[in-house]
Design an enzyme around this catalytic site. Structure first.
Site, PDB file in Angstrom:
ATOM      1  N   TYR A 230      83.386  25.592 -71.462  1.00  0.00           N
ATOM      2  CA  TYR A 230      83.379  25.009 -72.802  1.00  0.00           C
ATOM      3  C   TYR A 230      83.211  23.494 -72.866  1.00  0.00           C
ATOM      4  O   TYR A 230      82.909  22.952 -73.916  1.00  0.00           O
ATOM      5  CB  TYR A 230      84.677  25.389 -73.537  1.00  0.00           C
ATOM      6  CG  TYR A 230      84.831  26.881 -73.690  1.00  0.00           C
ATOM      7  CD1 TYR A 230      83.970  27.603 -74.503  1.00  0.00           C
ATOM      8  CD2 TYR A 230      85.831  27.573 -73.019  1.00  0.00           C
ATOM      9  CE1 TYR A 230      84.100  28.978 -74.639  1.00  0.00           C
ATOM     10  CE2 TYR A 230      85.978  28.947 -73.156  1.00  0.00           C
ATOM     11  CZ  TYR A 230      85.110  29.629 -73.969  1.00  0.00           C
ATOM     12  OH  TYR A 230      85.230  30.990 -74.105  1.00  0.00           O
TER      13      TYR A 230
ATOM     14  N   ASP B 142      80.846  41.030 -67.475  1.00  0.00           N
ATOM     15  CA  ASP B 142      80.640  40.009 -66.447  1.00  0.00           C
ATOM     16  C   ASP B 142      80.640  40.625 -65.052  1.00  0.00           C
ATOM     17  O   ASP B 142      81.373  41.584 -64.785  1.00  0.00           O
ATOM     18  CB  ASP B 142      81.742  38.951 -66.530  1.00  0.00           C
ATOM     19  CG  ASP B 142      81.770  38.251 -67.889  1.00  0.00           C
ATOM     20  OD1 ASP B 142      80.720  38.222 -68.556  1.00  0.00           O
ATOM     21  OD2 ASP B 142      82.837  37.742 -68.274  1.00  0.00           O
TER      22      ASP B 142
ATOM     23  N   ARG C  36      80.284  41.770 -74.144  1.00  0.00           N
ATOM     24  CA  ARG C  36      79.692  41.197 -72.938  1.00  0.00           C
ATOM     25  C   ARG C  36      80.406  41.740 -71.714  1.00  0.00           C
ATOM     26  O   ARG C  36      81.623  41.943 -71.746  1.00  0.00           O
ATOM     27  CB  ARG C  36      79.836  39.667 -72.987  1.00  0.00           C
ATOM     28  CG  ARG C  36      78.757  38.895 -72.248  1.00  0.00           C
ATOM     29  CD  ARG C  36      79.091  37.412 -72.200  1.00  0.00           C
ATOM     30  NE  ARG C  36      80.218  37.163 -71.321  1.00  0.00           N
ATOM     31  CZ  ARG C  36      81.244  36.369 -71.617  1.00  0.00           C
ATOM     32  NH1 ARG C  36      81.306  35.757 -72.778  1.00  0.00           N
ATOM     33  NH2 ARG C  36      82.224  36.200 -70.736  1.00  0.00           N
TER      34      ARG C  36
ATOM     35  N   SER D  93      88.833  33.634 -71.525  1.00  0.00           N
ATOM     36  CA  SER D  93      88.334  32.269 -71.330  1.00  0.00           C
ATOM     37  C   SER D  93      88.849  31.624 -70.046  1.00  0.00           C
ATOM     38  O   SER D  93      88.972  30.401 -69.954  1.00  0.00           O
ATOM     39  CB  SER D  93      88.697  31.376 -72.530  1.00  0.00           C
ATOM     40  OG  SER D  93      88.004  31.784 -73.686  1.00  0.00           O
TER      41      SER D  93
ATOM     42  N   GLU E  94      84.896  41.989 -65.727  1.00  0.00           N
ATOM     43  CA  GLU E  94      85.628  42.329 -66.939  1.00  0.00           C
ATOM     44  C   GLU E  94      84.664  42.569 -68.090  1.00  0.00           C
ATOM     45  O   GLU E  94      83.485  42.212 -68.030  1.00  0.00           O
ATOM     46  CB  GLU E  94      86.612  41.224 -67.321  1.00  0.00           C
ATOM     47  CG  GLU E  94      85.976  39.876 -67.598  1.00  0.00           C
ATOM     48  CD  GLU E  94      87.032  38.817 -67.906  1.00  0.00           C
ATOM     49  OE1 GLU E  94      87.423  38.714 -69.096  1.00  0.00           O
ATOM     50  OE2 GLU E  94      87.456  38.101 -66.987  1.00  0.00           O
TER      51      GLU E  94
ATOM     52  N   GLU F  60      93.422  31.018 -77.105  1.00  0.00           N
ATOM     53  CA  GLU F  60      91.992  30.745 -77.286  1.00  0.00           C
ATOM     54  C   GLU F  60      91.655  30.306 -78.719  1.00  0.00           C
ATOM     55  O   GLU F  60      90.513  30.392 -79.149  1.00  0.00           O
ATOM     56  CB  GLU F  60      91.181  31.984 -76.919  1.00  0.00           C
ATOM     57  CG  GLU F  60      91.322  32.400 -75.473  1.00  0.00           C
ATOM     58  CD  GLU F  60      90.544  33.660 -75.155  1.00  0.00           C
ATOM     59  OE1 GLU F  60      89.312  33.580 -75.052  1.00  0.00           O
ATOM     60  OE2 GLU F  60      91.172  34.716 -75.018  1.00  0.00           O
TER      61      GLU F  60
ATOM     62  N   ASN G 213      84.271  42.008 -72.346  1.00  0.00           N
ATOM     63  CA  ASN G 213      84.745  41.190 -73.458  1.00  0.00           C
ATOM     64  C   ASN G 213      84.261  41.808 -74.758  1.00  0.00           C
ATOM     65  O   ASN G 213      83.052  41.965 -74.958  1.00  0.00           O
ATOM     66  CB  ASN G 213      84.212  39.761 -73.343  1.00  0.00           C
ATOM     67  CG  ASN G 213      84.579  39.106 -72.027  1.00  0.00           C
ATOM     68  OD1 ASN G 213      85.620  38.488 -71.900  1.00  0.00           O
ATOM     69  ND2 ASN G 213      83.709  39.255 -71.019  1.00  0.00           N
TER      70      ASN G 213
ATOM     71  N   GLY H 207      82.641  34.668 -76.844  1.00  0.00           N
ATOM     72  CA  GLY H 207      82.408  33.417 -77.559  1.00  0.00           C
ATOM     73  C   GLY H 207      81.064  33.361 -78.260  1.00  0.00           C
ATOM     74  O   GLY H 207      80.073  33.925 -77.810  1.00  0.00           O
TER      75      GLY H 207
END
Length: 314
Positions: free
Chosen positions: A223, A264, A262, A157, A277, A25, A279, A283
């Site tokens: 992205y 999800d 974060r 990602s 998951e 990443e 994070n 990002g």
């Protein structure tokens, strides 16, 4: 949000924004790190970019840095190793510590912890490179359902991920995922919208709903694609928004994550939320979800960057 926007930035001293690194990443990390670096500098912070792939970590001490903002995504930055190194250097850093970072990075162990805590997560199985039997793919499909998500256990990602609908596709996807990790998560696909919730200093920011014409919310959809749609507010009613926020905080706390991050989710056709998951260094690019949620909460990117920097002192 209980965020102090007017602070004396001189209190932070000389700040290193860790960016780049050696993970798959790296490209995203460079973009996140440079965005945060520019925001902190614009706010008057004595901030400097620092790429661990190009400089030994001990240079942080040799160059008299006082704090580190971790904007390293994936291995070597989000998995607890950098957190451990900074801890040994006695250098305050942003976000989660060693344990929370390591657990959240491992999708399999994260799910196991959520299960033991009674938190909702989809059915799953595990494939290990050393013992994987291709003949088991039909049984796995029968157990998990008609659609299965294949995920390297410790990549972010959506790198190495695939969505499959047959035993043959499953075998190929697992072998591809083994290129990234020796452990692969096989997860029942939840049909429905995808949501994400940002956590900042123990509070949940407004949720975001994502919609993409891609097969799933993959790396390109995150992205590069201009066809991905983001809805913030997400369209949930007040009761569901509150429920999702509480669930995100519970899930984040369960793996020992702190500071910011974060979580999800997927929501099925019956309205049930399922955890995907967590994070711990999500990002912070122009297309990223955390700045979008912060904006809806009334925070600018600069204010968000300062709030993340403040977690180094938490």
């Amino acid at each position: 949000m209980n965020v102090v926007f007017h602070v004396d930035v001189k209190q932070y001293g000389k700040v290193a924004v860790l960016l780049g690194g050696i993970s798959a990443e790296r490209e995203v990390s460079l973009r996140s790190g440079n965005a945060v670096l520019n925001a902190l500098q614009n706010a008057g912070v004595d901030a400097h970019g620092f790429d661990p792939a190009e400089h030994p970590i001990t240079d942080l001490i040799n160059q008299d840095f006082d704090r580190a903002v971790i904007m390293l995504h994936g291995r070597g930055g989000e998995d607890g190793s950098m957190q451990g190194a900074l801890q040994l250097l006695n250098l305050p850093f942003t976000g989660s510590g060693v344990l929370g970072s390591a657990l959240a990075m491992d999708k399999v162990r994260t799910k196991q912890i959520w299960q033991t805590r009674g938190l909702p997560t989809a059915k799953y199985q595990i494939a290990e490179k050393r013992s994987f039997d291709a003949g088991s793919c039909k049984v796995i499909m029968a157990t998990l359902g008609d659609i299965v998500m294949v995920k390297p256990a410790q990549e972010g990602s959506s790198i190495g991920m695939a969505k499959v609908t047959s035993a043959a596709q499953l075998e190929t996807a697992i072998q591809d995922a083994f290129k990234y990790d020796n452990t692969v998560l096989l997860e029942q696909f939840i049909q429905g919208p995808e949501y994400t919730v940002t956590i900042l200093n123990g509070e949940a920011l407004p949720s975001i709903r994502m919609s993409t014409p891609h097969n799933f919310y993959d790396y390109d959809a995150k992205y590069h694609s201009n066809s991905t749609e983001y809805f913030c507010p997400s369209g949930l009613n007040a009761q569901d928004e509150a429920q999702l926020g509480r669930l995100a905080i519970d899930a984040f706390d369960a793996v020992g994550a702190t500071g910011w991050g974060r979580v999800d989710f997927m929501r099925d056709e019956q309205g049930q939320f399922y955890l995907l998951e967590a994070n711990t260094v999500p990002g912070m690019t122009e297309k990223s979800l955390v700045p979008m949620a912060a904006k809806q909460a009334g925070m600018s990117f600069e204010q968000l960057s300062l709030a993340i920097l403040a977690t180094a002192d938490a």
